[in-house]
Structure formats: C-alpha cells, structure tokens
Design a protein around this motif. Structure first.
Motif, short mmCIF file in Angstrom:
data_model
loop_
_atom_site.label_atom_id
_atom_site.label_comp_id
_atom_site.label_asym_id
_atom_site.label_seq_id
_atom_site.Cartn_x
_atom_site.Cartn_y
_atom_site.Cartn_z
N PHE A 1 -32.40 -5.05 -16.09
CA PHE A 1 -31.47 -3.92 -16.15
C PHE A 1 -32.07 -2.75 -15.39
O PHE A 1 -33.14 -2.24 -15.74
CB PHE A 1 -31.20 -3.53 -17.61
N PHE B 1 -27.88 -3.96 -23.12
CA PHE B 1 -28.66 -5.01 -22.48
C PHE B 1 -29.66 -5.59 -23.48
O PHE B 1 -30.14 -6.71 -23.31
CB PHE B 1 -29.35 -4.50 -21.21
N VAL C 1 -28.86 -9.17 -17.10
CA VAL C 1 -27.63 -8.57 -16.57
C VAL C 1 -27.33 -8.98 -15.13
O VAL C 1 -26.28 -8.61 -14.59
CB VAL C 1 -27.69 -7.03 -16.67
#
Length: 518
Positions: free
Chosen positions: A445, A481, A288
């Motif tokens: 994440f 994610f 991410v």
C-alpha cells in the motif's frame, strides 16, 4: 507470556497473539511473590519450553521466538515504566535531550561487562545502532536509526547521538535495541557468539533444539540473578509443551495454543500471568496490487463480513476484545468510539461488493498453518467471505515461507497474521511495523497521504494531538489495507514453583528476580 496465537505474527509484525486468561495475575504482581520464608530460594535451573527456535539474525526486531533470550542474555539502554510508558535507566544511567530535540547524550553505567569480561563502552552502543542501520537487518525501529546523522563517544561512558530531525518516538529505538558486543557483530547474527550483558550467559546453543544459559556471576545488578541457569527447549507441539509443564519437566511454557492454556485456568499448581502491554492484535490484510483488492470498497466489504465476535469466542476463548483499530487501550491513539466501526454487517458487505462489481470473484487467503489458531481464524474468514458473495481459497504455508512473503510483499491475495507495537508511540507502528509501515508494508500500500500522516505523527513535538490521531484512525478505517480483528495480550503459563517472573513493555521475559521454590 504464553505467545499463544500467532507464532509467525510475532516473527513479522513484532508480536504474536496470545490469550489473556480470566483470573490471571499480572507479571508485576507475581514478581513480588516470595517463598514461604519470605526469601528467594537461590539456585536451580529453570526449564522453559517454547514452540520455535530462537533466531539470532532477528535479534533487532521484535520476533516472538527470541522473547526468552532478549532480556535474559542482553540489556537495552532504557526500559519503560509499565504505567506511564516513560523511559527508565538500564544500561544508560541518565540522558539529556537538546532543546531542539535533535540530540541526545547518554551517560552509561561504568560497571557493566560483557559475558567475556570486556567492559561495555560507548563504542558498543554505536556498533549496536550501526547494526540496526544495516539494510539486511530487520528492525521496526530502523526508521529512527536511519535518521541519525552523527554519533560520537567523548569518553568510554558517554555517547552523543544526533538526528537530522526531532521525532516523537526516539526513545523506542533505545528500548528495543539490545546492546551487543561491537567487536563481533557477525558472530552474534549467526548465533555463534551471543555475548551480552544480561543476567545469563550462553553455555551452548543447538539450532532447532534449544539453548542453555548459566548465571553470569559479574552481572551489573548486585546479587542477581537468583537462578543458576535457564534451559530453553524447542517443543513444537503445544500439547507436548502442556504435558511437560504438568509433568514438572518444565516450569514455564511459551507459545501454548489458547485452548491448551485455558485448561490450566484455576488448576492448583499453575499460574497464568497476564502481560499488561495489551499489544497483540490479530488481523487480515490485503495485497492492494491484486486487482480485486485494489478497490477499497472490496476491502471494507470483507472487513464488515468477518465475524470478529466468533473469532474472539471460538479461537480466543472469549478473552480479549474485538477491534477495528491497531492500538492497545493504553495508547493515546486508542478510540473507544471507533473500535467497533466494522461490527459485522453482512448486508453492507454484500452491497459494497455489488458496487465494486466483485460479487462471485475469487480471493486467496494465506496463513501460517503451523499453529492451530491460524487454522481456526482462516476457516471463520473463509465462511464469512463466502456468505458475503466471494469465493475465498485458503492457502496454508509453512512458517518460513509465510515470513518470507510477509517481509517481501509476496502474497497475491489476503493474508492472516498478527502485529504488536500498539502500546508504544503511535509513530513506531505506522513508521516501522511490517503491516502498517507507511514507507513500505506487506500490503504494498503506497499513498502520499498516508506517508504525510505518518510523518505528521512521527515528527510531532510534544504530546500528539487528538486531531492528528483522529485523522490517522479515520484513514486506516477508510483504506482497510489492514483489517484488525481482535485485541488480546500475552501471558505466561508457569508452575507455581516459579516466582519473580517479570517482563518488559516489549513482552521480553525478565528473569532478574526469578527463583524456584521447592
């Protein structure tokens, strides 16, 4: 337990994906089979072939190549009942938890010796836990071990362990952690001295080639094992392993590719034994921190775009089920109303990409190219994301490179792999599994909300509430994610001459009762 689908997945996530073939018997059913006379045939050496070499440095994490040795050479304090996932005695004959849930006292068996003849004591349990705590030692239960504040041994067969807090998944540590010889931890982690308490002792180990085990005559289970020995050989090509099994050169094949395993279905002389853990999940995840993937709308779009049914049919041979969540069906977190949340919807995928201004953007997809099913999944994902309006670039890697990046967050794009732990306490997955660990994960994440949810599950007392688990599921579906794709299970491919094979709830092979017939 054919670890069929993602060799590297198991190395990293604690499991590898495999095909559960129709018509399989369960390991528990097969374990009860007998010879024609109704008595085990003692003696003989079991020949096992597997795709990757064992990795002693990762014995404290659920690493697929080690599944053949972790229960043959070692034991844990507890095992889990396969029906209700409740802990059962193994090296610990009993235990007592304090009323506040912060302390557990184990009473150890007094008839257990290591393979070098030394008696196992509470000091070895403490040394095993301290090994899990080491920063350089990987373990999906490290978060449990790190919560321990004190360990004492009032006598050689009693160990008292105190935690700084009560937690819902405390026993998962004692299930996963092998009890090792505390006097030579370095020798164990280097593979030079694998001194355990299990039914077989290491005769020789040739890195990259295989390992020879022989029966431990002083095993604490009376009159076991039946086999004289086990020879594990590394055969990196699935077709060669299949040929070995068919030629009678081996009696158990691990890591067969799914389509190779499927060729044995219904063939006389072979059994395909399905694990009842149902903990193998294929997934694709996003780093991410990559600008394109920092927008959850893009991650959701890609999840809608991927044709899970095609992966299930063409890669997994139609065995298993599509899913959008990480849980085994036995898990309290499993929700049948949400597993199809990301059923393929190419129009919705295109709309989300347009909203995010991502149409036409490039994205890398990393995968371990050393195992053919990964190649098949990557190809399907590339096709689907192209149809949605992205420009995916496949990046095949060698297993070691893929693993290193997975552990250290080194993917500048998306990555294909697999995970397990959906069959244990939900806290173990979201606090320890590499893809989902709320404190540090392969997607980089970071979210205070996610950490709070994970701790709510972890620090829950008693049964986990449905409302809490609903919040976790809704959060995972929203953030994406990690996009789970197919829920499968592990299987073993064996010669019908091999009887009595069993497995743990971590899918480690259990040969205590195994024997060969003529």
């Amino acid at each position: 337990m054919i670890r069929t689908q993602h060799r590297i997945a198991a190395i990293a996530a604690g499991t590898v994906l495999a095909v559960a073939l129709a018509g399989c018997t369960s390991a528990v059913q097969q374990a009860g089979a007998g010879s024609a006379t109704g008595k085990p045939v003692n003696g003989g050496t079991l020949q096992i072939v597997q795709a990757a070499d064992i990795q002693p440095a990762s014995f404290f994490s659920q690493n697929n190549p080690n599944f053949s040795v972790l229960r043959t050479v070692f034991n844990s304090l507890v095992s889990y009942d396969h029906k209700d996932i409740k802990p059962q005695p193994e090296l610990a004959k009993s235990w007592k938890v304090s009323p506040d849930g912060r302390q557990i006292t184990f009473s150890l068996r007094d008839d257990v010796t290591f393979h070098d003849g030394r008696a196992m004591t509470a000091d070895d349990v403490i040394a095993s836990i301290n090994t899990v705590k080491r920063p350089e030692v990987g373990s999906q239960t490290k978060h449990i071990a790190n919560a321990i504040t004190d360990m004492t041994a009032p006598d050689p067969h009693t160990v008292v362990i105190t935690f700084d807090k009560a937690m819902s998944n405390m026993m998962d540590l004692f299930l996963m952690m092998p009890i090792i010889d505390g006097t030579d931890v370095a020798g164990l982690l280097s593979g030079k001295n694998m001194n355990g308490t299990g039914p077989f002792t290491v005769k020789s180990y040739s890195p990259g080639q295989g390992i020879d085990l022989v029966k431990y005559e002083k095993y604490w289970k009376k009159d076991l094992p039946h086999l004289d020995g086990v020879k594990i050989t590394v055969v990196r090509d699935s077709q060669s392993m299949l040929s070995s099994l068919k030629a009678g050169q081996s009696q158990l094949a691990m890591d067969l590719a799914p389509l190779d395993a499927s060729t044995l279905k219904g063939q006389a002389g072979y059994d395909l034994i399905e694990s009842d853990a149902h903990d193998s999940v294929q997934y694709i995840a996003s780093n991410v921190t990559v600008p394109l993937l920092s927008d959850k709308r893009v991650r959701q779009a890609m999840s809608y775009a991927i044709d899970r049914e095609r992966i299930l049919k063409q890669v997994d041979g139609g065995i298993g089920s599509v899913t959008s969540l990480p849980w085994a069906k036995s898990s309290p977190a499993y929700d049948s109303t949400k597993v199809d949340h990301f059923a393929r919807d190419i129009a919705k995928a295109k709309d989300l990409l347009n909203q995010a201004g991502a149409t036409g953007k490039s994205v890398k997809i990393f995968y371990d190219a050393g195992f053919q099913p990964n190649v098949g999944i990557a190809s399907i994902v590339q096709f689907d994301l192209t149809e949605a309006g992205l420009k995916p670039e496949l990046v095949p890697l060698q297993a070691s490179d893929f693993l290193d990046r997975l552990r250290n967050g080194g993917f500048d794009g998306m990555f294909l792999s697999g995970h397990g732990f959906g069959q244990l306490n939900p806290a173990t997955l979201i606090k320890g599994s590499f893809p989902f660990n709320a404190d540090k994960n392969a997607s980089s994440f970071v979210s205070d909300d996610y950490k709070a949810l994970a701790n709510e599950v972890w620090l829950s007392s008693g049964a986990l509430s449905k409302s809490t688990l609903d919040k976790v599921n809704d959060y995972l579906l929203d953030q994406q994610f990690v996009s789970d794709l197919v829920l499968s299970t592990h299987t073993f491919a064996i010669s019908s001459k091999l009887k009595g094979v069993d497995e743990t709830m971590l899918d480690y092979i259990d040969l205590d009762q195994a024997y060969l017939t003529k």
